[in-house]
Design an enzyme around this catalytic site. Structure first.
Site, PDB file in Angstrom:
ATOM      1  N   ASN A 252      45.672  39.939 128.323  1.00  0.00           N
ATOM      2  CA  ASN A 252      46.697  39.268 129.107  1.00  0.00           C
ATOM      3  C   ASN A 252      46.838  39.835 130.534  1.00  0.00           C
ATOM      4  O   ASN A 252      46.844  39.101 131.523  1.00  0.00           O
ATOM      5  CB  ASN A 252      47.988  39.440 128.292  1.00  0.00           C
ATOM      6  CG  ASN A 252      49.190  38.883 128.953  1.00  0.00           C
ATOM      7  OD1 ASN A 252      49.705  39.498 129.869  1.00  0.00           O
ATOM      8  ND2 ASN A 252      49.624  37.734 128.515  1.00  0.00           N
TER       9      ASN A 252
ATOM     10  N   LYS B 177      59.961  52.205 123.100  1.00  0.00           N
ATOM     11  CA  LYS B 177      58.624  51.694 122.799  1.00  0.00           C
ATOM     12  C   LYS B 177      58.414  51.779 121.296  1.00  0.00           C
ATOM     13  O   LYS B 177      59.049  52.584 120.624  1.00  0.00           O
ATOM     14  CB  LYS B 177      57.571  52.538 123.513  1.00  0.00           C
ATOM     15  CG  LYS B 177      56.264  51.824 123.748  1.00  0.00           C
ATOM     16  CD  LYS B 177      56.314  50.879 124.945  1.00  0.00           C
ATOM     17  CE  LYS B 177      55.040  50.072 125.087  1.00  0.00           C
ATOM     18  NZ  LYS B 177      54.996  49.257 126.273  1.00  0.00           N
TER      19      LYS B 177
ATOM     20  N   GLN C  28      58.367  54.202 130.213  1.00  0.00           N
ATOM     21  CA  GLN C  28      59.188  52.987 130.258  1.00  0.00           C
ATOM     22  C   GLN C  28      60.571  53.257 130.852  1.00  0.00           C
ATOM     23  O   GLN C  28      61.149  52.394 131.514  1.00  0.00           O
ATOM     24  CB  GLN C  28      59.334  52.432 128.829  1.00  0.00           C
ATOM     25  CG  GLN C  28      59.733  50.977 128.768  1.00  0.00           C
ATOM     26  CD  GLN C  28      58.591  50.009 129.023  1.00  0.00           C
ATOM     27  OE1 GLN C  28      57.513  50.181 128.490  1.00  0.00           O
ATOM     28  NE2 GLN C  28      58.825  49.014 129.827  1.00  0.00           N
TER      29      GLN C  28
ATOM     30  N   SER D 223      60.584  40.242 131.394  1.00  0.00           N
ATOM     31  CA  SER D 223      61.275  40.295 130.102  1.00  0.00           C
ATOM     32  C   SER D 223      62.784  40.323 130.314  1.00  0.00           C
ATOM     33  O   SER D 223      63.539  39.670 129.594  1.00  0.00           O
ATOM     34  CB  SER D 223      60.863  41.556 129.330  1.00  0.00           C
ATOM     35  OG  SER D 223      59.610  41.376 128.727  1.00  0.00           O
TER      36      SER D 223
ATOM     37  N   LYS E 190      64.437  48.947 126.063  1.00  0.00           N
ATOM     38  CA  LYS E 190      63.550  47.818 126.318  1.00  0.00           C
ATOM     39  C   LYS E 190      62.142  48.353 126.450  1.00  0.00           C
ATOM     40  O   LYS E 190      61.898  49.288 127.210  1.00  0.00           O
ATOM     41  CB  LYS E 190      63.980  47.123 127.629  1.00  0.00           C
ATOM     42  CG  LYS E 190      63.173  45.885 127.956  1.00  0.00           C
ATOM     43  CD  LYS E 190      63.791  44.651 127.363  1.00  0.00           C
ATOM     44  CE  LYS E 190      62.840  43.497 127.279  1.00  0.00           C
ATOM     45  NZ  LYS E 190      61.872  43.556 126.185  1.00  0.00           N
TER      46      LYS E 190
ATOM     47  N   GLY F 151      56.001  42.462 123.570  1.00  0.00           N
ATOM     48  CA  GLY F 151      54.624  42.701 123.156  1.00  0.00           C
ATOM     49  C   GLY F 151      53.975  43.818 123.949  1.00  0.00           C
ATOM     50  O   GLY F 151      54.525  44.315 124.925  1.00  0.00           O
ATOM     51  N   ASP F 152      52.795  44.228 123.512  1.00  0.00           N
ATOM     52  CA  ASP F 152      51.964  45.204 124.220  1.00  0.00           C
ATOM     53  C   ASP F 152      50.551  44.946 123.676  1.00  0.00           C
ATOM     54  O   ASP F 152      50.290  43.849 123.165  1.00  0.00           O
ATOM     55  CB  ASP F 152      52.447  46.641 123.920  1.00  0.00           C
ATOM     56  CG  ASP F 152      51.794  47.703 124.817  1.00  0.00           C
ATOM     57  OD1 ASP F 152      52.195  47.807 125.978  1.00  0.00           O
ATOM     58  OD2 ASP F 152      50.875  48.403 124.361  1.00  0.00           O
TER      59      ASP F 152
ATOM     60  N   THR G 163      52.801  40.809 134.135  1.00  0.00           N
ATOM     61  CA  THR G 163      52.297  42.163 134.416  1.00  0.00           C
ATOM     62  C   THR G 163      51.150  42.098 135.419  1.00  0.00           C
ATOM     63  O   THR G 163      51.114  42.859 136.388  1.00  0.00           O
ATOM     64  CB  THR G 163      51.845  42.864 133.111  1.00  0.00           C
ATOM     65  OG1 THR G 163      52.893  42.758 132.153  1.00  0.00           O
ATOM     66  CG2 THR G 163      51.537  44.323 133.347  1.00  0.00           C
TER      67      THR G 163
ATOM     68  N   LYS H 139      60.010  53.193 134.616  1.00  0.00           N
ATOM     69  CA  LYS H 139      59.543  51.862 135.011  1.00  0.00           C
ATOM     70  C   LYS H 139      60.721  50.886 135.009  1.00  0.00           C
ATOM     71  O   LYS H 139      60.932  50.127 135.954  1.00  0.00           O
ATOM     72  CB  LYS H 139      58.467  51.402 134.026  1.00  0.00           C
ATOM     73  CG  LYS H 139      57.825  50.073 134.379  1.00  0.00           C
ATOM     74  CD  LYS H 139      56.964  49.553 133.252  1.00  0.00           C
ATOM     75  CE  LYS H 139      55.865  50.516 132.869  1.00  0.00           C
ATOM     76  NZ  LYS H 139      54.929  49.938 131.895  1.00  0.00           N
TER      77      LYS H 139
END
Length: 449
Positions: A245, A130, A115, A381, A94, A169-170, A214, A118
């Site tokens: 964002n 990622k 990630q 997410s 993820k 997204g990023d 976030t 996290k």
């Protein structure tokens, strides 16, 4: 300036440097985690025996592919696509997709590595991955972005699945891009697999609070860190870098909690508005009209625009770096502390250089590192995946409360782990150790794979 690594870990780090030449962001992310793990290796010799660290530093799978597409004038362009499926010990991979000209394998690996931990900290059953491309959506028409996304997904789809790998997204990938990619995935696979991408539109499987997650999450984390110090956001002057964002919803939540944001930025410069930022205007400029932040001054004559300015030179009590990696260096960090900054919450991934981190830790301010503070995005997410799996959709308040309780949990776990390992208040150590142990235990349980 960097901390000494434990002797055994130094050997492992040198090995990472050799095997991944030139990937400086990845080296930085690995070193930052290894610096915390000395005492863990003493307590858990089985991790050394089973070579857990060496295995965690080597992605399970790295995919690099060509993305050809045509612009509106019929000219052909070739970009490069990436997906690094780093670690699936806790669940399907993820992590987001980043579309930005700076993207290369080293950046995707640093983000994927971060990630893993996290996602572990969220307590949700998700592994780390990622992806992205060196494509730049800036200045492209909707049709060009659509053609690129369709070409990108035509290759990537074969590596995805709701039980395998679930991108989001990023930077450079918002609702528009996710929509185009989901449409292509659906078309190729002939399946409406809502759980295969997160950050979807609300009327086709998306989750409320996902856009806000976030920024809200980072603010909730710092709110908890302030509470531990018998303090609050009330009346605090705050800086939030970026105006995407993450930055927008960090500003929103800080205002709701009684703080005052006076500055934000984009890649061209900084906007400073002493009486407090007009959030509705920023949303209009950035989310609706896709304009540059300097246009803010057309509507507020008392605001100041500093072209190519450094936002960290403005005095504040709370700083929330929410733009990109390595945006606060040692000099910036010293200036923030000197100007009275008492808390830093990372909404971006690794926005502070190692020198900057050392300044914050030495000053004993409330410093929330990205892998803990910005985990709200991926946590929501995972909540979106839950809703998709049960064919359900939750209210905004219900989802926000779940997000807040996840962030409170992350804060408390990092705080108590730091105390347990003799470094009270050190959220970097707490986050690294807490995130690592959970993944390491799962890897031990799964055997040598």
């Amino acid at each position: 300036m960097t901390m000494q690594l434990d002797e055994k870990l130094e050997g492992m780090y040198q090995d990472v440097l050799k095997r991944n030449a030139g990937e400086v962001e990845f080296h930085q992310a690995v070193r930052e985690v290894l610096e915390s793990l000395g005492p863990v290796m003493v307590k858990h010799p089985e991790y050394m025996e089973r070579k857990i660290i060496e295995r965690i530093c080597e992605p399970e799978r790295q995919i690099i592919f060509r993305v050809p597409w045509q612009d509106d004038k019929g000219r052909v362009h070739i970009n490069r696509g990436f997906r690094v499926e780093f670690n699936s010990a806790l669940g399907p991979y993820k992590g987001g997709l980043r579309f930005h000209p700076s993207v290369y394998l080293g950046i995707i690996k640093f983000l994927g590595f971060e990630q893993i931990f996290k996602n572990s900290l969220t307590g949700m059953p998700i592994g780390g991955g990622k992806g992205g491309s060196d494509f730049d959506p800036k200045g492209k028409s909707d049709d060009e972005v659509m053609r690129f996304c369709q070409s990108f997904m035509t290759e990537l789809y074969r590596h995805l699945g709701e039980h395998t790998d679930v991108p989001a997204g990023d930077i450079g990938v918002g609702g528009r891009e996710i929509g185009y990619m989901f449409g292509q995935y659906k078309r190729i696979t002939n399946r409406y697999e809502a759980g295969v991408l997160t950050g979807k539109g609300l009327n086709w499987g998306g989750s409320l609070v996902r856009p806000e997650a976030t920024g809200y999450g980072a603010t909730f984390f710092i709110n908890e860190a302030l509470k531990v110090r018998k303090d609050t956001f009330d009346g605090k002057t705050c800086l939030v870098s970026g105006s995407g964002n993450v930055a927008i919803y960090t500003i929103e939540k800080i205002h709701q909690l009684g703080g005052k944001c006076v500055a934000c930025s984009d890649s061209n410069g900084v906007i400073y508005h002493e009486k407090g930022l007009d959030l509705n205007l920023i949303k209009q400029l950035k989310e609706v009209e896709r304009r540059r932040i300097q246009d803010y001054t057309q509507y507020h004559k008392d605001a100041k625009y500093i072209a190519n300015g450094n936002i960290w030179e403005i005095p504040c009590q709370v700083a929330m770096p929410s733009a990109t990696q390595n945006e606060i260096n040692g000099k910036d960090a010293k200036l923030l502390v000197k100007n009275g900054c008492i808390a830093v919450g990372e909404g971006a991934n690794m926005p502070t250089t190692p020198e900057g981190v050392k300044v914050f830790l030495d000053a004993k301010i409330a410093y929330g590192p990205g892998k803990a503070a910005n985990a709200g995005g991926v946590a929501t997410s995972a909540l979106e995946m839950q809703q998709n799996a049960s064919r359900d959709s939750w209210t905004f308040d219900f989802t926000e409360k779940k997000l807040e309780s996840i962030m409170v949990g992350i804060h408390n776990n990092c705080y108590t782990t730091a105390e347990e390992y003799g470094a009270p208040g050190n959220y970097v150590l707490g986050a690294n150790i807490c995130g690592f142990i959970k993944v390491a235990d799962a890897m031990v349980a799964h055997g040598l794979i």
